[in-house]
Design an enzyme around this catalytic site. Structure first.
Site, PDB file in Angstrom:
ATOM      1  N   GLY A 164       4.358 -10.445   4.198  1.00  0.00           N
ATOM      2  CA  GLY A 164       5.071 -10.349   5.464  1.00  0.00           C
ATOM      3  C   GLY A 164       4.376 -11.119   6.579  1.00  0.00           C
ATOM      4  O   GLY A 164       3.140 -11.103   6.670  1.00  0.00           O
ATOM      5  N   GLN A 165       5.178 -11.735   7.434  1.00  0.00           N
ATOM      6  CA  GLN A 165       4.669 -12.409   8.638  1.00  0.00           C
ATOM      7  C   GLN A 165       4.013 -11.402   9.592  1.00  0.00           C
ATOM      8  O   GLN A 165       3.179 -11.757  10.402  1.00  0.00           O
ATOM      9  CB  GLN A 165       5.823 -13.159   9.320  1.00  0.00           C
ATOM     10  CG  GLN A 165       5.490 -13.819  10.646  1.00  0.00           C
ATOM     11  CD  GLN A 165       4.469 -14.942  10.516  1.00  0.00           C
ATOM     12  OE1 GLN A 165       4.332 -15.543   9.452  1.00  0.00           O
ATOM     13  NE2 GLN A 165       3.757 -15.225  11.591  1.00  0.00           N
TER      14      GLN A 165
ATOM     15  N   MET B 297       0.840  -1.200   0.000  1.00  0.00           N
ATOM     16  CA  MET B 297       0.000   0.000   0.000  1.00  0.00           C
ATOM     17  C   MET B 297       0.879   1.255   0.000  1.00  0.00           C
ATOM     18  O   MET B 297       0.389   2.368   0.242  1.00  0.00           O
ATOM     19  CB  MET B 297      -0.935   0.009   1.202  1.00  0.00           C
ATOM     20  CG  MET B 297      -1.923  -1.162   1.168  1.00  0.00           C
ATOM     21  SD  MET B 297      -3.453  -0.863   2.058  1.00  0.00           S
ATOM     22  CE  MET B 297      -2.843  -0.674   3.725  1.00  0.00           C
TER      23      MET B 297
ATOM     24  N   GLU C 109      11.584  -0.602   5.567  1.00  0.00           N
ATOM     25  CA  GLU C 109      12.480  -1.764   5.429  1.00  0.00           C
ATOM     26  C   GLU C 109      11.713  -3.096   5.375  1.00  0.00           C
ATOM     27  O   GLU C 109      12.200  -4.058   4.801  1.00  0.00           O
ATOM     28  CB  GLU C 109      13.482  -1.794   6.580  1.00  0.00           C
ATOM     29  CG  GLU C 109      14.690  -0.894   6.366  1.00  0.00           C
ATOM     30  CD  GLU C 109      15.538  -1.323   5.158  1.00  0.00           C
ATOM     31  OE1 GLU C 109      15.841  -2.520   5.013  1.00  0.00           O
ATOM     32  OE2 GLU C 109      15.880  -0.441   4.346  1.00  0.00           O
ATOM     33  N   GLY C 110      10.533  -3.145   5.998  1.00  0.00           N
ATOM     34  CA  GLY C 110       9.722  -4.376   5.925  1.00  0.00           C
ATOM     35  C   GLY C 110       9.344  -4.689   4.488  1.00  0.00           C
ATOM     36  O   GLY C 110       9.565  -5.803   3.994  1.00  0.00           O
ATOM     37  N   HIS C 111       8.803  -3.687   3.800  1.00  0.00           N
ATOM     38  CA  HIS C 111       8.462  -3.871   2.385  1.00  0.00           C
ATOM     39  C   HIS C 111       9.706  -4.223   1.570  1.00  0.00           C
ATOM     40  O   HIS C 111       9.674  -5.091   0.702  1.00  0.00           O
ATOM     41  CB  HIS C 111       7.880  -2.579   1.800  1.00  0.00           C
ATOM     42  CG  HIS C 111       6.625  -2.091   2.442  1.00  0.00           C
ATOM     43  ND1 HIS C 111       6.578  -0.940   3.183  1.00  0.00           N
ATOM     44  CD2 HIS C 111       5.367  -2.584   2.445  1.00  0.00           C
ATOM     45  CE1 HIS C 111       5.343  -0.735   3.601  1.00  0.00           C
ATOM     46  NE2 HIS C 111       4.584  -1.719   3.189  1.00  0.00           N
TER      47      HIS C 111
ATOM     48  N   GLN D 244     -10.523  -2.621   1.789  1.00  0.00           N
ATOM     49  CA  GLN D 244     -10.074  -3.322   2.992  1.00  0.00           C
ATOM     50  C   GLN D 244     -10.094  -2.419   4.229  1.00  0.00           C
ATOM     51  O   GLN D 244      -9.704  -2.844   5.304  1.00  0.00           O
ATOM     52  CB  GLN D 244      -8.703  -3.974   2.789  1.00  0.00           C
ATOM     53  CG  GLN D 244      -7.547  -3.021   2.670  1.00  0.00           C
ATOM     54  CD  GLN D 244      -6.270  -3.751   2.269  1.00  0.00           C
ATOM     55  OE1 GLN D 244      -6.158  -4.268   1.163  1.00  0.00           O
ATOM     56  NE2 GLN D 244      -5.299  -3.814   3.168  1.00  0.00           N
TER      57      GLN D 244
ATOM     58  N   ARG E 167       1.942   2.747   9.451  1.00  0.00           N
ATOM     59  CA  ARG E 167       1.100   3.426  10.450  1.00  0.00           C
ATOM     60  C   ARG E 167       1.910   3.936  11.647  1.00  0.00           C
ATOM     61  O   ARG E 167       1.394   4.738  12.424  1.00  0.00           O
ATOM     62  CB  ARG E 167      -0.008   2.491  10.933  1.00  0.00           C
ATOM     63  CG  ARG E 167      -1.061   2.234   9.863  1.00  0.00           C
ATOM     64  CD  ARG E 167      -2.254   1.471  10.404  1.00  0.00           C
ATOM     65  NE  ARG E 167      -3.380   1.498   9.471  1.00  0.00           N
ATOM     66  CZ  ARG E 167      -3.731   0.481   8.682  1.00  0.00           C
ATOM     67  NH1 ARG E 167      -3.067  -0.655   8.704  1.00  0.00           N
ATOM     68  NH2 ARG E 167      -4.771   0.598   7.869  1.00  0.00           N
TER      69      ARG E 167
END
Ligand code: AMP
Length: 279
Positions: free
Chosen positions: A144-145, A27, A32-34, A58, A184
Site C-alpha cells: 500500500g502507498q 499483519m 478495506e485497505g488490505h 519490526q 491502529r
C-alpha cells in the site's frame, strides 16, 4: 481457501498453485485497505496468497506489539470472500527460531522519516518480507502507498537482491473524512477519531498550494504544521516534504515532485499518512 501455518505445509500448498502467483502480506485485522490489495491481486494473478503475521522484529521497545489488534476468524472470512487461494499464518518461533541472526538491511532509504524515528523497524520489515518472498515465490507482490517508505524500501531491496518479483503499490484507501484506513485506528476513542482527520486535511492543504504553483518546501511544510497545530488532540512527530525517490528532504525549490508525509500522535496513537505530488 486453504490455511497453513508451518513452512512445510506452505511448501506443499504452494507447489499446487497455478502461476502467476500474487502475494499480499499483512499483519491482519484486515480493513478495506488490505482488501483493495487482494482485489487488485485477484484481477492480475491466477493464484493468490495472503499472509497474516504480526512481525515482532519490526516493532521497537515500547511500541504496540502486545496490543496490536487481532481477529483471525474474521480475517479469514474476508480473505475467502476476496477469492484468496492460500492463507499463510506463520508462527513467530518458526520465523525466528532460537539463535536467529541473519538480517536483510537496506542502508540509505531507511534512514529518514519512519526509519529515523523507529530504529530497526525497516530491518524487521525487509527481513520478514525476504522470508515471505523466499517461501511463497510470488511473481507479483502487493503493498500500500499508505506505507510509502516501506514500498520504496521493498522496491529497492527487490532490485538490489535480483528478485524476479513485480512490486505493485496500490493507492491509500480512506474513510469518508479522509482518514487513511489502518488497523491502529481502532485505538482511537470517539474524540480522537474525529481529530484524526486532521492528517489528511493537512496533506490536502499543502497539495492545494502545490497545485496552485507553490514550490517552496518550507512553505508546504508550514502549511501542514499549521493545520496540525489547529487540532488540540494532534502532536506532530515529523512533517516532511521529500524527494519522491530518495526520500531526502527538499531544500530550495521542489523540482521533481514530492512525497508529503507525516507521523502524528493523536492522543497515545501514532498515525502516519502521505500524499505523492506529481511533477
Ligand atoms: P499492515 O497489515 O498494516 O502491515 O498492512 C499490510 C499492507 O496493507 C501494507 O502493504 C500496507 O501498506 C497496506 N495498507 C495498509 N493500510 C492501507 C490503506 N489504508 N490503503 C491501502 N493499503 C493499505
Amino acid at each position: 481457501m486453504k490455511t497453513v501455518k508451518t513452512f512445510s505445509e506452505l511448501r506443499v500448498a504452494r507447489s499446487k498453485l497455478a502461476e502467476p502467483v500474487g502475494l499480499v502480506p499483512t499483519m491482519g485485522y484486515l480493513h478495506e485497505g488490505h482488501l483493495s490489495l487482494a482485489r487488485r491481486a485477484r484481477q492480475e494473478c491466477t493464484s493468490l496468497i495472503a499472509t497474516i503475521f504480526i512481525n515482532p522484529t519490526q516493532f521497537g521497545p515500547g511500541e504496540d506489539l502486545s496490543t496490536y489488534p487481532r481477529d483471525i476468524p474474521r480475517d479469514l472470512e474476508l480473505l475467502e470472500k476476496e477469492g484468496v487461494d492460500l492463507v499463510w499464518i506463520p508462527n513467530a518461533i518458526d520465523m525466528y527460531p532460537l539463535g536467529f541472526q541473519s538480517w536483510v538491511r537496506v542502508s540509505e532509504l531507511t534512514q529518514p522519516l519512519e526509519g529515523a524515528r523507529r530504529p530497526e523497524h525497516f530491518r524487521g520489515v525487509t527481513t520478514v518480507v525476504t522470508k515471505l518472498f523466499n517461501a511463497t515465490m510470488p511473481q507479483k507482490a502487493y503493498f500500500g502507498q499508505k506505507d510509502a517508505q516501506q514500498a520504496a524500501v521493498i522496491r529497492r531491496m527487490v532490485s538490489d537482491l535480483n528478485y524476479h518479483i513485480q512490486i505493485v503499490v496500490c493507492p491509500t484507501v480512506r474513510e469518508p473524512d479522509g482518514l487513511a484506513m489502518s488497523s491502529r485506528n481502532t485505538y482511537l476513542d470517539k474524540d480522537e477519531r474525529r481529530a484524526a482527520a486532521v492528517l489528511y486535511r493537512a496533506l490536502n492543504t499543502a497539495q492545494d498550494a502545490y497545485l496552485k504553483g507553490e514550490r517552496d518546501p518550507n512553505i508546504l511544510r508550514s502549511l501542514m504544521n499549521a493545520e496540525l497545530i489547529s487540532e488540540p488532540f494532534a502532536r506532530p512527530q515529523y512533517v516532511s516534504c521529500a524527494h519522491p525517490d530518495t526520500l531526502m528532504e527538499h531544500f530550495g525549490r521542489v523540482e521533481d515532485g514530492a512525497l508529503l508525509s507525516m507521523a502524528v500522535y493523536i492522543g497515545g496513537t501514532r498515525l502516519i499518512d502521505n500524499i505523492l505530488l506529481e511533477e
